[in-house]
Write a protein that holds these residues in place. Structure first.
Motif, PDB file in Angstrom:
ATOM      1  N   GLN A  12       4.628  -6.173  -7.675  1.00 22.92           N
ATOM      2  CA  GLN A  12       5.791  -5.344  -7.975  1.00 22.92           C
ATOM      3  C   GLN A  12       5.879  -4.112  -7.076  1.00 22.92           C
ATOM      4  OE1 GLN A  12       5.451  -4.381 -12.117  1.00 22.92           O
ATOM      5  NE2 GLN A  12       6.158  -6.388 -12.766  1.00 22.92           N
ATOM      6  N   LEU A  13       4.792  -3.786  -6.396  1.00 24.73           N
ATOM      7  CA  LEU A  13       4.797  -2.602  -5.542  1.00 24.73           C
ATOM      8  C   LEU A  13       5.572  -2.878  -4.256  1.00 24.73           C
ATOM      9  CD1 LEU A  13       1.084  -1.485  -5.933  1.00 24.73           C
ATOM     10  CD2 LEU A  13       3.101  -0.459  -6.989  1.00 24.73           C
ATOM     11  N   PRO A  14       6.329  -1.896  -3.773  1.00 29.16           N
ATOM     12  CA  PRO A  14       7.076  -2.081  -2.528  1.00 29.16           C
ATOM     13  C   PRO A  14       6.137  -2.252  -1.341  1.00 29.16           C
ATOM     14  CG  PRO A  14       7.707  -0.037  -3.649  1.00 29.16           C
ATOM     15  CD  PRO A  14       6.572  -0.623  -4.400  1.00 29.16           C
ATOM     16  N   SER A  15       6.604  -2.927  -0.327  1.00 29.29           N
ATOM     17  CA  SER A  15       5.772  -3.206   0.851  1.00 29.29           C
ATOM     18  C   SER A  15       5.460  -1.947   1.660  1.00 29.29           C
ATOM     19  CB  SER A  15       6.453  -4.237   1.747  1.00 29.29           C
ATOM     20  OG  SER A  15       7.711  -3.745   2.170  1.00 29.29           O
ATOM     21  N   PHE A  16       6.224  -0.871   1.487  1.00 25.06           N
ATOM     22  CA  PHE A  16       5.997   0.336   2.278  1.00 25.06           C
ATOM     23  C   PHE A  16       4.848   1.200   1.749  1.00 25.06           C
ATOM     24  CE2 PHE A  16       9.253   1.613  -0.832  1.00 25.06           C
ATOM     25  CZ  PHE A  16       8.684   2.751  -1.383  1.00 25.06           C
ATOM     26  N   ILE A  17       4.223   0.792   0.651  1.00 24.29           N
ATOM     27  CA  ILE A  17       3.115   1.583   0.098  1.00 24.29           C
ATOM     28  C   ILE A  17       1.955   1.568   1.101  1.00 24.29           C
ATOM     29  CG2 ILE A  17       1.381   1.677  -1.735  1.00 24.29           C
ATOM     30  CD1 ILE A  17       4.073   2.503  -2.683  1.00 24.29           C
TER      31      ILE A  17
END
Length: 109
Positions: free
Chosen positions: A73-78
């Motif tokens: 669920q975390l965005p790829s930009f993290i």
């Protein structure tokens, strides 16, 4: 009842990046989808793993069971590095609950 939520990340050399720090009505935090994707991930996890709901009832025990955030669920930009999420609930300007989540984003093997 109000909710204060913040998310800090740190990269190498202890450089801290505050991604958000928001104070809002607790019911808005719990019951609404949010535009900020990271903010939404933590709000959805609270709805899924707790019995906390609005309106908040007095003399009722609220619990968080097996609180978990799915990395999908975390965005790829993290970025890679450590993080700390803080969620504080207050009623009548008095702290009633504090949830601190600490973790680390690591590269896949």
């Amino acid at each position: 009842m109000t909710a204060r939520t913040s998310l800090d990340m740190w990269k190498s050399r202890n450089q801290i990046i505050r991604l958000y720090d928001v104070l809002l009505d607790a019911c808005l935090f719990l019951d609404v989808s949010h535009n900020n994707r990271l903010f939404n991930v933590f709000a959805k996890a609270q709805r899924k793993y707790s019995n906390l709901s609005c309106p908040v009832k007095a003399n009722l025990i609220y619990a968080f069971n097996q609180f978990y955030i799915d990395e999908q669920q975390l965005p790829s930009f993290i970025p890679l590095g450590g993080f700390r999420s803080l969620i504080e609930y207050s009623s009548k300007h008095k702290l009633t609950a504090r949830i601190i989540t600490r973790g680390k984003i690591v590269p896949r093997p």
